[in-house]
Design a protein around this motif. Structure first.
Motif, short mmCIF file in Angstrom:
data_model
loop_
_atom_site.label_atom_id
_atom_site.label_comp_id
_atom_site.label_asym_id
_atom_site.label_seq_id
_atom_site.Cartn_x
_atom_site.Cartn_y
_atom_site.Cartn_z
N VAL A 208 0.83 -1.21 0.00
CA VAL A 208 0.00 0.00 0.00
C VAL A 208 0.86 1.26 0.00
CG1 VAL A 208 -1.72 1.31 1.30
CG2 VAL A 208 -1.96 -1.16 1.09
N ASP A 209 1.96 1.26 0.75
CA ASP A 209 2.78 2.47 0.85
C ASP A 209 3.58 2.75 -0.41
OD1 ASP A 209 4.68 0.47 1.06
OD2 ASP A 209 5.54 1.18 2.95
N LYS A 210 3.55 1.85 -1.38
CA LYS A 210 4.26 2.06 -2.65
C LYS A 210 3.30 2.42 -3.79
CE LYS A 210 8.37 0.91 -1.00
NZ LYS A 210 9.47 1.90 -0.87
N ILE A 211 2.00 2.44 -3.53
CA ILE A 211 1.05 2.83 -4.58
C ILE A 211 1.28 4.31 -4.92
CG2 ILE A 211 -1.40 3.17 -5.12
CD1 ILE A 211 -2.03 0.79 -3.31
N PRO A 212 1.43 4.65 -6.20
CA PRO A 212 1.78 6.02 -6.60
C PRO A 212 0.57 6.97 -6.52
CG PRO A 212 1.51 4.65 -8.54
CD PRO A 212 1.38 3.73 -7.36
N LEU A 213 0.29 7.42 -5.30
CA LEU A 213 -0.93 8.19 -5.06
C LEU A 213 -0.87 9.64 -5.53
CD1 LEU A 213 -1.87 6.97 -1.46
CD2 LEU A 213 -2.82 6.21 -3.64
N GLU A 214 0.33 10.18 -5.65
CA GLU A 214 0.44 11.62 -5.92
C GLU A 214 -0.32 12.04 -7.17
OE1 GLU A 214 2.91 9.57 -5.37
OE2 GLU A 214 3.88 10.23 -3.51
N GLY A 215 -0.14 11.28 -8.25
CA GLY A 215 -0.82 11.62 -9.49
C GLY A 215 -2.32 11.47 -9.39
N PHE A 216 -2.78 10.47 -8.64
CA PHE A 216 -4.22 10.26 -8.47
C PHE A 216 -4.81 11.39 -7.62
CE2 PHE A 216 -2.87 5.51 -8.25
CZ PHE A 216 -2.50 5.55 -9.58
N GLN A 217 -4.10 11.78 -6.59
CA GLN A 217 -4.57 12.86 -5.73
C GLN A 217 -4.63 14.18 -6.48
OE1 GLN A 217 -1.67 12.33 -2.62
NE2 GLN A 217 -3.04 11.06 -1.38
N ALA A 218 -3.69 14.39 -7.37
CA ALA A 218 -3.68 15.63 -8.17
C ALA A 218 -4.92 15.73 -9.06
CB ALA A 218 -2.43 15.69 -9.02
N LEU A 219 -5.53 14.58 -9.34
CA LEU A 219 -6.74 14.55 -10.17
C LEU A 219 -8.01 14.55 -9.33
CD1 LEU A 219 -5.50 11.92 -12.78
CD2 LEU A 219 -5.79 14.39 -13.15
N GLY A 220 -7.85 14.69 -8.02
CA GLY A 220 -9.01 14.81 -7.13
C GLY A 220 -9.38 13.54 -6.40
N TYR A 221 -8.58 12.49 -6.56
CA TYR A 221 -8.87 11.22 -5.89
C TYR A 221 -8.07 11.17 -4.59
CZ TYR A 221 -11.27 10.08 -10.16
OH TYR A 221 -12.15 10.11 -11.22
N ASN A 222 -8.61 11.83 -3.60
CA ASN A 222 -7.90 12.05 -2.34
C ASN A 222 -8.16 10.97 -1.29
OD1 ASN A 222 -6.59 14.58 -2.98
ND2 ASN A 222 -8.65 15.46 -3.01
N HIS A 223 -9.03 10.02 -1.62
CA HIS A 223 -9.41 9.01 -0.64
C HIS A 223 -9.03 7.64 -1.18
CE1 HIS A 223 -11.73 12.19 1.32
NE2 HIS A 223 -12.16 12.51 0.11
N ILE A 224 -8.38 6.83 -0.36
CA ILE A 224 -7.99 5.49 -0.78
C ILE A 224 -8.15 4.52 0.39
CG2 ILE A 224 -5.56 6.00 -0.27
CD1 ILE A 224 -4.82 3.88 -2.41
N VAL A 225 -8.67 3.36 0.06
CA VAL A 225 -8.70 2.22 0.97
C VAL A 225 -8.08 1.07 0.20
CG1 VAL A 225 -10.18 0.56 2.15
CG2 VAL A 225 -10.71 2.99 2.27
N ALA A 226 -7.07 0.44 0.76
CA ALA A 226 -6.33 -0.57 -0.01
C ALA A 226 -5.74 -1.64 0.90
CB ALA A 226 -5.22 0.09 -0.82
N ARG A 227 -5.47 -2.79 0.27
CA ARG A 227 -4.70 -3.86 0.88
C ARG A 227 -3.68 -4.30 -0.17
NH1 ARG A 227 -7.45 -1.89 4.16
NH2 ARG A 227 -8.73 -2.88 5.79
N GLY A 228 -2.44 -4.47 0.24
CA GLY A 228 -1.43 -4.79 -0.75
C GLY A 228 -0.41 -5.79 -0.27
N GLN A 229 0.37 -6.28 -1.23
CA GLN A 229 1.52 -7.11 -0.93
C GLN A 229 2.48 -6.98 -2.09
OE1 GLN A 229 -1.36 -10.70 -1.21
NE2 GLN A 229 0.66 -11.63 -1.48
N LYS A 230 3.73 -7.28 -1.84
CA LYS A 230 4.78 -7.07 -2.84
C LYS A 230 4.65 -8.06 -3.99
CE LYS A 230 9.80 -6.71 -3.36
NZ LYS A 230 11.13 -6.82 -2.66
N GLY A 231 4.46 -7.53 -5.18
CA GLY A 231 4.56 -8.34 -6.39
C GLY A 231 3.35 -9.16 -6.78
#
Length: 262
Positions: A41-64
Motif C-alpha cells: 500500500v505504501d508504494k502505490i503512486p498516489l500523488e498523481g491520483f490525488q492531483a486529479l481529485g482522488y484524495n481518498h484510498i482504501v487498499a490492501r497490498g503485498q509485494k509483487g
C-alpha cells in the motif's frame, strides 16, 4: 446524488500508473476499484491520483502479487477485509461511502490451468475461496452494497467467445460457474452489467497471447459489477471500456463501469 463506479484489473498499479491517470482524467469515475495492484500500500503512486481529485484510498497490498485498492473522489471509510480460504492474500477490501453504500472490491483467485482440484492446488483454492464468500453472504445477507472486481469467471455462454470450446478451460467450467452462481445467490446479488446489457457477447478480458486481440476477439467477461436487491434498480449506464485494452502497454483487462442514482 448519482455516483459512477469503475472496476479494473490493472495488472500492476505502479507499472501502469499513467494508464490509471488517463482513465481518471478521461472518464472521471467517482470511485475506481483496482485489482492485481502488485504493490504494498505504501508504494502505490498516489500523488498523481490525488492531483486529479482522488484524495481518498482504501487498499490492501503485498509485494509483487494480488492487491486491491479503492480510489475515490468521495469520502470513504475503511470497513475492513476478509482473508477467504485463509490464503494470506490481499484479495478483498471494503469501503463505505457517506450515502451508506458499502463497496466490496474482490480479486478472486484465477485457479491455474487445470480444472481439477486433485492435481491443481490453485483450482482448489479458487473453489474454496468462492465457497467461503458464499457462506459469508449467507450469514451476513448484505444490504445497500455493491460488489465489484475481477471474479475470474465468465458465467454466461455469451460471456465467452466460444462456449463449447471453453467448457474445459478454467474460468468457464461448469463447476466454477455453479460456484459463482451459488455465491451470487447467497447474497441476492444482481449482475448490474447484464441487467443493463442483457443480450449479446460481452467481454472484459483478452489474452496477451493473441497477436491481434482486437481482430481475434477471443474474450471473456471476467470483471463484474453486482449490487444488492435493495439498490439494484438504481444501477444503470453499464459499459465496458474496450478501448483501454488497446492503450500502450495495457492491462489485459478493460474497465467496467456502472452508475448508481443514490
Amino acid at each position: 446524488m448519482p455516483f459512477t463506479l469503475a472496476t479494473w484489473n490493472i495488472n500492476s498499479v505502479r507499472l501502469r500508473k499513467d494508464l490509471v491517470e488517463k482513465l481518471l482524467t478521461e472518464e472521471t469515475p467517482d470511485v475506481l476499484c483496482l485489482q492485481e495492484c502488485k504493490s504494498p500500500v505504501d508504494k502505490i503512486p498516489l500523488e498523481g491520483f490525488q492531483a486529479l481529485g482522488y484524495n481518498h484510498i482504501v487498499a490492501r497490498g503485498q509485494k509483487g502479487y494480488n492487491g486491491v485498492a479503492i480510489l475515490s473522489k468521495l469520502p470513504i471509510e475503511d470497513v475492513g477485509d476478509r482473508d477467504f480460504a485463509a490464503l494470506g492474500h490481499a484479495r478483498h477490501v471494503a469501503a463505505r461511502l457517506e450515502n451508506g453504500v458499502t463497496v466490496h472490491n474482490f480479486y478472486v483467485p484465477a485457479g491455474g490451468d487445470v480444472p481439477d482440484r486433485a492435481v491443481n492446488l490453485k483450482f482448489g483454492q479458487k473453489l474454496d475461496y468462492l465457497s467461503e464468500m458464499r457462506d459469508w453472504f449467507h450469514g451476513e445477507r448484505p444490504e445497500k452494497a455493491v460488489l465489484v472486481g475481477d471474479l475470474n469467471i465468465a458465467p454466461r455462454e455469451d460471456d465467452v467467445w466460444d462456449h463449447k470450446k471453453m467448457l474445459k478451460v478454467v474460468s468457464h467450467t461448469p463447476v466454477e460457474v455453479e460456484a459463482l452462481g451459488a455465491t451470487q445467490d447467497a447474497g441476492g446479488w444482481v449482475d448490474i452489467t447484464r441487467k443493463d446489457l442483457p443480450e449479446g457477447q460481452l467481454y472484459s478480458w483478452w489474452s496477451y497471447r493473441a497477436k491481434d486481440w482486437d481482430a481475434a476477439d477471443k474474450g471473456r467477461r471476467l470483471d463484474h459489477v453486482w449490487a444488492t436487491p435493495d439498490i439494484a434498480n438504481a444501477g444503470h449506464s453499464s459499459r465496458i471500456l474496450r478501448a483501454a485494452r488497446g492503450w500502450e502497454k495495457p492491462s489485459d483487462h478493460a474497465p467496467v463501469f456502472a452508475t448508481f442514482d443514490l
